[in-house]
Design a protein around this motif. Structure first.
Motif, PDB file in Angstrom:
ATOM      1  N   LEU A 314       1.875   0.106   2.293  1.00 18.38           N
ATOM      2  CA  LEU A 314       1.441   1.473   1.387  1.00 18.38           C
ATOM      3  C   LEU A 314       2.811   2.336   3.133  1.00 18.38           C
ATOM      4  O   LEU A 314       3.970   2.704   2.288  1.00 18.38           O
ATOM      5  CB  LEU A 314       1.142   2.129   0.879  1.00 18.38           C
ATOM      6  CG  LEU A 314       1.203   3.570   0.371  1.00 18.38           C
ATOM      7  CD1 LEU A 314       1.655   3.376  -0.213  1.00 18.38           C
ATOM      8  CD2 LEU A 314      -0.305   4.636   0.208  1.00 18.38           C
ATOM      9  N   VAL A 315       2.683   2.127   4.525  1.00 17.84           N
ATOM     10  CA  VAL A 315       2.746   2.511   5.104  1.00 17.84           C
ATOM     11  C   VAL A 315       4.782   1.594   5.479  1.00 17.84           C
ATOM     12  O   VAL A 315       5.353   2.843   6.308  1.00 17.84           O
ATOM     13  CB  VAL A 315       2.245   2.399   6.922  1.00 17.84           C
ATOM     14  CG1 VAL A 315       3.031   2.683   7.480  1.00 17.84           C
ATOM     15  CG2 VAL A 315       0.457   3.766   6.155  1.00 17.84           C
ATOM     16  N   SER A 316       4.191   0.863   5.689  1.00 16.39           N
ATOM     17  CA  SER A 316       6.066  -0.069   5.721  1.00 16.39           C
ATOM     18  C   SER A 316       7.077   0.628   4.269  1.00 16.39           C
ATOM     19  O   SER A 316       8.154   0.413   5.102  1.00 16.39           O
ATOM     20  CB  SER A 316       5.487  -1.766   5.269  1.00 16.39           C
ATOM     21  OG  SER A 316       5.586  -1.708   3.955  1.00 16.39           O
ATOM     22  N   ALA A 317       6.410   1.199   3.459  1.00  7.07           N
ATOM     23  CA  ALA A 317       7.502   1.778   2.497  1.00  7.07           C
ATOM     24  C   ALA A 317       8.021   3.238   2.424  1.00  7.07           C
ATOM     25  O   ALA A 317       8.519   3.622   2.172  1.00  7.07           O
ATOM     26  CB  ALA A 317       7.407   0.717   1.073  1.00  7.07           C
ATOM     27  N   ILE A 318       6.975   3.812   2.920  1.00  2.86           N
ATOM     28  CA  ILE A 318       7.318   5.593   2.707  1.00  2.86           C
ATOM     29  C   ILE A 318       7.997   5.525   4.377  1.00  2.86           C
ATOM     30  O   ILE A 318       7.140   5.617   5.449  1.00  2.86           O
ATOM     31  CB  ILE A 318       6.207   5.804   3.119  1.00  2.86           C
ATOM     32  CG1 ILE A 318       5.741   5.014   1.416  1.00  2.86           C
ATOM     33  CG2 ILE A 318       5.944   7.066   2.222  1.00  2.86           C
ATOM     34  CD1 ILE A 318       6.657   5.506   0.519  1.00  2.86           C
ATOM     35  N   ARG A 319       8.841   7.136   4.553  1.00  5.05           N
ATOM     36  CA  ARG A 319       8.711   7.606   5.660  1.00  5.05           C
ATOM     37  C   ARG A 319       7.756   8.247   5.909  1.00  5.05           C
ATOM     38  O   ARG A 319       7.265   9.062   5.498  1.00  5.05           O
ATOM     39  CB  ARG A 319      10.648   7.947   5.318  1.00  5.05           C
ATOM     40  CG  ARG A 319      11.421   7.068   5.601  1.00  5.05           C
ATOM     41  CD  ARG A 319      12.593   8.116   5.400  1.00  5.05           C
ATOM     42  NE  ARG A 319      13.948   7.317   5.697  1.00  5.05           N
ATOM     43  CZ  ARG A 319      15.236   7.998   5.274  1.00  5.05           C
ATOM     44  NH1 ARG A 319      15.353   8.736   5.825  1.00  5.05           N
ATOM     45  NH2 ARG A 319      16.424   6.868   5.495  1.00  5.05           N
ATOM     46  N   PRO A 320       7.672   7.794   7.525  1.00  8.22           N
ATOM     47  CA  PRO A 320       6.744   9.036   8.178  1.00  8.22           C
ATOM     48  C   PRO A 320       6.784  10.860   7.860  1.00  8.22           C
ATOM     49  O   PRO A 320       5.619  10.844   7.543  1.00  8.22           O
ATOM     50  CB  PRO A 320       6.442   9.149   9.706  1.00  8.22           C
ATOM     51  CG  PRO A 320       6.578   7.822   9.819  1.00  8.22           C
ATOM     52  CD  PRO A 320       7.966   7.565   8.624  1.00  8.22           C
ATOM     53  N   GLU A 321       8.096  10.832   7.624  1.00  4.94           N
ATOM     54  CA  GLU A 321       8.404  12.563   6.951  1.00  4.94           C
ATOM     55  C   GLU A 321       7.170  13.441   5.360  1.00  4.94           C
ATOM     56  O   GLU A 321       7.751  13.688   5.480  1.00  4.94           O
ATOM     57  CB  GLU A 321       8.904  12.893   7.993  1.00  4.94           C
ATOM     58  CG  GLU A 321      10.531  12.283   6.807  1.00  4.94           C
ATOM     59  CD  GLU A 321      10.726  11.213   8.057  1.00  4.94           C
ATOM     60  OE1 GLU A 321      12.061  10.621   7.409  1.00  4.94           O
ATOM     61  OE2 GLU A 321      10.080  10.555   8.568  1.00  4.94           O
ATOM     62  N   ALA A 322       7.614  11.815   4.070  1.00  2.00           N
ATOM     63  CA  ALA A 322       7.300  12.089   3.948  1.00  2.00           C
ATOM     64  C   ALA A 322       6.087  12.149   3.217  1.00  2.00           C
ATOM     65  O   ALA A 322       5.779  12.453   1.821  1.00  2.00           O
ATOM     66  CB  ALA A 322       8.092  11.009   2.739  1.00  2.00           C
ATOM     67  N   TRP A 323       4.776  12.119   3.749  1.00  2.51           N
ATOM     68  CA  TRP A 323       3.799  12.289   3.278  1.00  2.51           C
ATOM     69  C   TRP A 323       3.222  13.493   3.523  1.00  2.51           C
ATOM     70  O   TRP A 323       3.328  14.545   4.075  1.00  2.51           O
ATOM     71  CB  TRP A 323       2.384  11.443   4.396  1.00  2.51           C
ATOM     72  CG  TRP A 323       2.802   9.915   4.499  1.00  2.51           C
ATOM     73  CD1 TRP A 323       3.553   8.946   5.747  1.00  2.51           C
ATOM     74  CD2 TRP A 323       2.578   9.373   3.303  1.00  2.51           C
ATOM     75  NE1 TRP A 323       3.889   7.839   5.405  1.00  2.51           N
ATOM     76  CE2 TRP A 323       2.940   7.675   3.767  1.00  2.51           C
ATOM     77  CE3 TRP A 323       1.448   8.716   2.085  1.00  2.51           C
ATOM     78  CZ2 TRP A 323       3.056   6.388   3.198  1.00  2.51           C
ATOM     79  CZ3 TRP A 323       1.760   7.931   1.557  1.00  2.51           C
ATOM     80  CH2 TRP A 323       2.021   6.670   2.083  1.00  2.51           C
ATOM     81  N   GLN A 324       2.389  13.286   2.132  1.00  8.20           N
ATOM     82  CA  GLN A 324       2.283  15.118   1.787  1.00  8.20           C
ATOM     83  C   GLN A 324       0.346  15.374   2.899  1.00  8.20           C
ATOM     84  O   GLN A 324       0.243  13.286   3.206  1.00  8.20           O
ATOM     85  CB  GLN A 324       2.170  15.517   0.469  1.00  8.20           C
ATOM     86  CG  GLN A 324       3.040  15.596  -0.354  1.00  8.20           C
ATOM     87  CD  GLN A 324       3.368  16.490   0.668  1.00  8.20           C
ATOM     88  OE1 GLN A 324       3.626  17.662   0.352  1.00  8.20           O
ATOM     89  NE2 GLN A 324       5.008  16.357   0.311  1.00  8.20           N
ATOM     90  N   PRO A 325       0.047  16.337   2.857  1.00  5.28           N
ATOM     91  CA  PRO A 325      -1.287  16.470   3.692  1.00  5.28           C
ATOM     92  C   PRO A 325      -2.167  15.977   2.960  1.00  5.28           C
ATOM     93  O   PRO A 325      -3.195  15.329   4.089  1.00  5.28           O
ATOM     94  CB  PRO A 325      -1.440  17.883   3.712  1.00  5.28           C
ATOM     95  CG  PRO A 325      -0.030  18.183   4.175  1.00  5.28           C
ATOM     96  CD  PRO A 325       0.549  17.592   3.651  1.00  5.28           C
ATOM     97  N   TRP A 326      -2.417  15.839   1.971  1.00  2.75           N
ATOM     98  CA  TRP A 326      -3.544  15.538   1.390  1.00  2.75           C
ATOM     99  C   TRP A 326      -3.712  13.934   1.074  1.00  2.75           C
ATOM    100  O   TRP A 326      -4.714  13.135   0.532  1.00  2.75           O
ATOM    101  CB  TRP A 326      -3.136  16.490  -0.662  1.00  2.75           C
ATOM    102  CG  TRP A 326      -2.492  15.278  -1.716  1.00  2.75           C
ATOM    103  CD1 TRP A 326      -1.014  16.318  -0.989  1.00  2.75           C
ATOM    104  CD2 TRP A 326      -2.207  14.666  -2.702  1.00  2.75           C
ATOM    105  NE1 TRP A 326       0.211  15.813  -1.888  1.00  2.75           N
ATOM    106  CE2 TRP A 326      -0.677  14.735  -3.051  1.00  2.75           C
ATOM    107  CE3 TRP A 326      -2.974  13.142  -2.590  1.00  2.75           C
ATOM    108  CZ2 TRP A 326      -0.351  13.501  -3.709  1.00  2.75           C
ATOM    109  CZ3 TRP A 326      -2.738  12.084  -3.486  1.00  2.75           C
ATOM    110  CH2 TRP A 326      -1.465  12.454  -3.923  1.00  2.75           C
TER     111      TRP A 326
END
Length: 396
Positions: A314-326
């Motif tokens: 999951l982390v490999s597919a999503i840019r770090p800045e795109a994560w929501q706090p929750w």
């Protein structure tokens, strides 16, 4: 580092290592692997069938663990029996190191492919991995088989099918793979997986004897009874069934709750896999790994290496800045969930383990991410959500 845990990255890693050490104070080392080795020694001496005799196995294991009061049992199919059969030719310590190191190398290799050395770091130092290595369990092996199969699904469908067939060593963890392959139209892989599983079982029966197959079928009901009414099993099982039993539900009611969770997992896999060109493969693979744990009533803390692989994918597919706090909070809780389960064993507390609820949340999170990447934007999925070195619309 790309893991979305913010400033809590290193404290989480440290807590994982120290927490596993704390659990080890109450849990004897090589405890589970002793059963594997004893069964392999029986097969080596021509007594393979005796491993399925619970009383005979108890007596044999207690010669190595005389102080243990934990009930031992051999509930594995002949396929896994064949896999551990050669270990009986080595000493207990040597076979343990060989088994764990081979499994760890296999898992570490696929994690490196997913997220380079960062993936290896988070995978190797997760509490699920450390607990597997400490007890000598097979969670590393099954996670490596599943992840390697999915990694090769697009380019090497036959190899993927063979690996899925080998995953029949723990059939309860592979029940959603046919659903995913049918939904995605991977028919060749599906057929190869079925044939490989049959050939693997046939080879095991040829080496160990047909009686081991019938003995395994007869012992399956006993394995069910071993966790339906044992609190010590419930606290180590991150399933909806065990959560229901901890909350005071009857066996029938707990199974009803598990069926609802299984149906949710099936629906999620079908929805996420039915259009393989509309979403990034890592998201679909992460979804399947989570759903596979959620769908079975029979999974233990050591099987949560599957959740670790799912997190890395999951982390490999999503840019770090795109994560929501929750999302960061939820993924952090999922990552430490094996440690929380282990601490239930070391320090009994009157609270049910919430791991299956966290997994349901992660399942829905991945579905949400798949839906977001499906939104058209200049002919591509939303680039803000996908890692720059990751996948877009099923193409790398």
């Amino acid at each position: 580092m790309r893991f979305p845990f913010g400033k809590f990255r290193w404290p989480l890693l440290l807590a994982s290592v120290l927490g596993v050490y704390w659990v080890s104070v109450s849990y004897p080392p090589l405890f589970d692997f002793t059963v594997f080795w004893t069964a392999s020694r029986m097969a080596e001496s021509g007594q393979a069938l005796q491993a399925y005799d619970l009383d005979f196995l108890q007596q044999a294991v207690r010669q190595l663990r005389p102080q243990s009061q934990w009930p031992f049992g051999w509930y594995y199919p002949p396929t896994f029996y064949l896999m551990v059969y050669p270990l009986g030719r080595l000493s207990l310590g040597s076979s343990y190191l060989f088994f764990c190191l081979i499994s760890l190398l296999g898992l570490g290799g696929v994690l490196y492919r997913l997220l380079k050395w960062e993936g290896v770091l988070w995978g190797v130092l997760s509490s699920a991995t450390l607990l597997n290595f400490f007890t000598g369990q097979n969670g590393l092996l099954t996670a490596a088989l599943a992840a390697t199969a999915l990694w090769n699904l697009e380019k090497r469908p036959i190899l993927a099918g063979v690996l899925i067939g080998v995953l029949s060593i723990k059939p309860q963890l592979g029940i959603l793979f046919p659903i995913a392959l049918i939904a995605g139209g991977y028919w060749r892989t599906l057929w190869v997986a079925g044939v490989s599983a049959l050939l693997f079982m046939g080879g095991a029966v040829a080496v160990l004897g047909i009686d081991t197959f019938w003995a395994w079928l007869q012992v399956i009901p006993l394995s069910r009874l071993s966790f339906e009414d044992r609190y010590t099993a419930w606290i180590l099982m991150p399933t909806l069934f065990s959560l229901g039993r901890q909350l005071g539900f009857s066996v029938v009611q707990a199974y009803a709750g598990q069926v609802l969770g299984t149906l949710l997992a099936i629906w999620a896999v079908w929805k996420g896999w039915r259009n393989q060109h509309a979403s990034a493969p890592p998201l679909r693979y992460a979804l399947l790994m989570v759903a596979s744990i959620l769908a079975t009533p029979y999974a233990y803390y050591y099987d949560l290496t599957w959740m670790t692989v799912s997190l890395v994918w999951l982390v490999s597919a999503i840019r770090p800045e795109a994560w929501q706090p929750w999302e960061k909070v939820l993924l952090g809780l999922v990552w430490i969930s094996p440690l929380l389960i282990g601490l239930h064993f070391a320090v009994p507390v009157p609270l049910p383990q919430i791991a299956p609820l966290l997994f349901m949340g992660m399942l829905l999170l991945i579905l949400r991410r798949i839906r977001m990447t499906n939104r058209p934007m200049c002919g591509w999925g939303n680039p803000a959500l996908l890692h720059e070195n990751g996948w877009r619309n099923g193409s790398k």
